[in-house]
Design an enzyme around this catalytic site. Structure first.
Site, PDB file in Angstrom:
ATOM      1  N   ASP A 213      -6.081 -29.037  16.119  1.00 47.55           N
ATOM      2  CA  ASP A 213      -4.836 -28.465  15.606  1.00 47.55           C
ATOM      3  C   ASP A 213      -5.157 -27.077  15.063  1.00 47.55           C
ATOM      4  O   ASP A 213      -6.328 -26.713  14.891  1.00 47.55           O
ATOM      5  CB  ASP A 213      -4.267 -29.369  14.499  1.00 47.55           C
ATOM      6  CG  ASP A 213      -2.984 -28.811  13.869  1.00 47.55           C
ATOM      7  OD1 ASP A 213      -2.182 -28.202  14.609  1.00 47.55           O
ATOM      8  OD2 ASP A 213      -2.787 -28.976  12.664  1.00 47.55           O
ATOM      9  N   SER A 214      -4.122 -26.324  14.756  1.00 48.66           N
ATOM     10  CA  SER A 214      -4.316 -25.004  14.138  1.00 48.66           C
ATOM     11  C   SER A 214      -4.968 -25.129  12.769  1.00 48.66           C
ATOM     12  O   SER A 214      -5.496 -24.156  12.242  1.00 48.66           O
ATOM     13  CB  SER A 214      -2.971 -24.290  13.987  1.00 48.66           C
ATOM     14  OG  SER A 214      -2.127 -25.025  13.113  1.00 48.66           O
TER      15      SER A 214
ATOM     16  N   TYR B 242      -0.696 -21.186  13.768  1.00 51.33           N
ATOM     17  CA  TYR B 242      -0.431 -20.801  15.159  1.00 51.33           C
ATOM     18  C   TYR B 242       1.020 -20.371  15.356  1.00 51.33           C
ATOM     19  O   TYR B 242       1.328 -19.579  16.237  1.00 51.33           O
ATOM     20  CB  TYR B 242      -0.694 -21.986  16.087  1.00 51.33           C
ATOM     21  CG  TYR B 242      -2.133 -22.220  16.486  1.00 51.33           C
ATOM     22  CD1 TYR B 242      -3.183 -21.421  16.013  1.00 51.33           C
ATOM     23  CD2 TYR B 242      -2.448 -23.258  17.362  1.00 51.33           C
ATOM     24  CE1 TYR B 242      -4.493 -21.661  16.392  1.00 51.33           C
ATOM     25  CE2 TYR B 242      -3.754 -23.499  17.752  1.00 51.33           C
ATOM     26  CZ  TYR B 242      -4.779 -22.708  17.258  1.00 51.33           C
ATOM     27  OH  TYR B 242      -6.066 -22.957  17.654  1.00 51.33           O
ATOM     28  N   GLY B 243       1.917 -20.949  14.554  1.00 52.69           N
ATOM     29  CA  GLY B 243       3.352 -20.733  14.768  1.00 52.69           C
ATOM     30  C   GLY B 243       3.803 -19.293  14.687  1.00 52.69           C
ATOM     31  O   GLY B 243       4.868 -18.944  15.195  1.00 52.69           O
TER      32      GLY B 243
ATOM     33  N   CYS C  64      -0.771 -30.524  17.880  1.00 59.94           N
ATOM     34  CA  CYS C  64      -0.094 -29.307  17.425  1.00 59.94           C
ATOM     35  C   CYS C  64       1.027 -28.996  18.404  1.00 59.94           C
ATOM     36  O   CYS C  64       0.771 -28.833  19.605  1.00 59.94           O
ATOM     37  CB  CYS C  64      -1.102 -28.159  17.373  1.00 59.94           C
ATOM     38  SG  CYS C  64      -0.403 -26.555  16.950  1.00 59.94           S
ATOM     39  N   ASN C  65       2.259 -28.928  17.910  1.00 63.97           N
ATOM     40  CA  ASN C  65       3.404 -28.627  18.779  1.00 63.97           C
ATOM     41  C   ASN C  65       3.301 -27.236  19.380  1.00 63.97           C
ATOM     42  O   ASN C  65       3.600 -27.024  20.564  1.00 63.97           O
ATOM     43  CB  ASN C  65       4.699 -28.755  17.974  1.00 63.97           C
ATOM     44  CG  ASN C  65       5.006 -30.183  17.577  1.00 63.97           C
ATOM     45  OD1 ASN C  65       5.591 -30.940  18.328  1.00 63.97           O
ATOM     46  ND2 ASN C  65       4.599 -30.560  16.370  1.00 63.97           N
ATOM     47  N   THR C  66       2.873 -26.260  18.584  1.00 67.47           N
ATOM     48  CA  THR C  66       2.810 -24.875  19.063  1.00 67.47           C
ATOM     49  C   THR C  66       1.739 -24.716  20.131  1.00 67.47           C
ATOM     50  O   THR C  66       1.957 -24.066  21.158  1.00 67.47           O
ATOM     51  CB  THR C  66       2.546 -23.915  17.886  1.00 67.47           C
ATOM     52  OG1 THR C  66       3.542 -24.116  16.883  1.00 67.47           O
ATOM     53  CG2 THR C  66       2.606 -22.469  18.340  1.00 67.47           C
TER      54      THR C  66
ATOM     55  N   GLU D 293      -2.360 -26.692   4.090  1.00 64.82           N
ATOM     56  CA  GLU D 293      -3.770 -26.308   4.275  1.00 64.82           C
ATOM     57  C   GLU D 293      -4.518 -26.282   2.943  1.00 64.82           C
ATOM     58  O   GLU D 293      -5.707 -26.584   2.877  1.00 64.82           O
ATOM     59  CB  GLU D 293      -3.871 -24.928   4.941  1.00 64.82           C
ATOM     60  CG  GLU D 293      -3.510 -24.903   6.402  1.00 64.82           C
ATOM     61  CD  GLU D 293      -4.536 -25.585   7.287  1.00 64.82           C
ATOM     62  OE1 GLU D 293      -5.743 -25.273   7.163  1.00 64.82           O
ATOM     63  OE2 GLU D 293      -4.135 -26.442   8.095  1.00 64.82           O
TER      64      GLU D 293
ATOM     65  N   CYS E  64       6.284 -30.197  13.225  1.00 67.24           N
ATOM     66  CA  CYS E  64       4.945 -29.631  13.050  1.00 67.24           C
ATOM     67  C   CYS E  64       4.090 -30.737  12.442  1.00 67.24           C
ATOM     68  O   CYS E  64       4.558 -31.471  11.564  1.00 67.24           O
ATOM     69  CB  CYS E  64       4.995 -28.411  12.124  1.00 67.24           C
ATOM     70  SG  CYS E  64       3.371 -27.808  11.599  1.00 67.24           S
ATOM     71  N   THR E  65       2.838 -30.859  12.901  1.00 67.92           N
ATOM     72  CA  THR E  65       2.007 -31.972  12.436  1.00 67.92           C
ATOM     73  C   THR E  65       1.638 -31.862  10.963  1.00 67.92           C
ATOM     74  O   THR E  65       1.224 -32.837  10.350  1.00 67.92           O
ATOM     75  CB  THR E  65       0.724 -32.100  13.271  1.00 67.92           C
ATOM     76  OG1 THR E  65       0.027 -30.841  13.288  1.00 67.92           O
ATOM     77  CG2 THR E  65       1.045 -32.515  14.693  1.00 67.92           C
ATOM     78  N   HIS E  66       1.789 -30.673  10.354  1.00 63.03           N
ATOM     79  CA  HIS E  66       1.546 -30.547   8.913  1.00 63.03           C
ATOM     80  C   HIS E  66       2.649 -31.223   8.094  1.00 63.03           C
ATOM     81  O   HIS E  66       2.402 -31.654   6.961  1.00 63.03           O
ATOM     82  CB  HIS E  66       1.481 -29.063   8.508  1.00 63.03           C
ATOM     83  CG  HIS E  66       0.226 -28.352   8.918  1.00 63.03           C
ATOM     84  ND1 HIS E  66      -0.021 -27.986  10.221  1.00 63.03           N
ATOM     85  CD2 HIS E  66      -0.840 -27.925   8.190  1.00 63.03           C
ATOM     86  CE1 HIS E  66      -1.192 -27.351  10.278  1.00 63.03           C
ATOM     87  NE2 HIS E  66      -1.708 -27.310   9.062  1.00 63.03           N
TER      88      HIS E  66
END
Length: 261
Positions: free
Chosen positions: A9-10, A41-42, A72-74, A150, A182-184
């Site tokens: 993921d980012s 990344y977005g 990660c969707n992006t 993060e 978003c995975t976050h």
């Protein structure tokens, strides 16, 4: 010992997906890369995300990965097609849960919380065209939320203020279902539950991705047969920072190595 599954993921958001993979497939060895040196990344150009995704995929394959998950969707929107044409292995991507949300909404109004990159992608536009023709979709870019997660800030004043700002227009529009695109964002569910009416549904795709991975590996008999899987972590940012949030986001401590790419 079975070859591991590589997940990236980012940043640390993909740990929400890793948790679901671990829960569903506890025997599998897992590799997790947080590209936190380049988060989020977005807000980055697609070309850069493709380049990072290719380099991380190569690294995970060098570590023995027999399958890859873009948690990660992006990154999925920008790079999954190129990865699939480059590497001959199961590669599972993610996309916002438009289809289940369209099925779940009771009043036909669905809100999407996501990064700018995901919302602007052709993949997201195609999802809406395919699954959301009979519902009204309201999108909300959410700059700043990824950075809070993060840092391990899941409950503080800053994250609450951002969520309030982003959720309010969706509530005013009458949305009864919100997609966490978003995975976050699944890590922010407890705060969202506090501020949303109890009948608003929250939908994310971590469990569905884990089930899809299990199905793909099971097709050719490649699921781990015995034992308890190991998990290894890398970060392209500060490994100590990631190690500090692992107990909060992963549920237990772990050693984090510096990503060499």
């Amino acid at each position: 010992m079975s070859a591991p599954i590589g997940v990236f993921d980012s940043g640390v958001g993909g740990l929400s997906v890793l948790r679901e993979i671990r829960r569903l497939m506890p025997r599998e060895n897992l590799l997790y890369v947080a590209d936190s040196g380049y988060v989020p990344y977005g807000e980055k150009p697609p070309e850069m995300i493709r380049e990072r995704s290719l380099r991380i995929a190569e690294f995970l394959i060098e570590q023995g990965a027999r399958a890859l998950v873009l948690a990660c969707n992006t990154a999925t929107a920008a790079a999954v097609n190129e990865l699939r044409s480059t590497f001959d292995m199961p590669i599972i991507g993610m996309e916002p849960a438009v289809k289940p949300a369209a099925a779940a909404t009771r009043n036909g109004k669905v809100g999407v919380l996501a990064t700018t990159g995901t919302l602007q992608s052709a993949k997201f536009a195609a999802l809406l065209d395919r699954f959301a023709r009979d519902v009204k979709v309201f999108t909300q870019p959410c700059p700043g939320l990824v950075e809070c997660v993060e840092q391990g800030d899941l409950q503080g004043a800053q994250v609450r203020a951002l969520l309030q700002r982003y959720v309010e227009p969706l509530m005013q529009a009458g949305c009864d279902t919100l997609i966490l695109g978003c995975t976050h964002y699944p890590f922010l569910k407890p705060v969202l539950r506090d501020m949303l009416p109890p009948d608003v549904q929250l939908i994310d795709t971590g469990e569905a991705v884990a089930r899809q991975l299990q199905a793909r590996l099971g097709e050719n008999g490649r699921l781990a047969a015995a034992g308890t899987g190991d998990v290894r972590f890398w970060s392209s940012g500060d490994p100590q920072l990631m190690a500090g949030v692992l107990p909060v986001l992963w549920g237990r401590p772990g050693a984090v190595a510096k990503l060499p790419v």
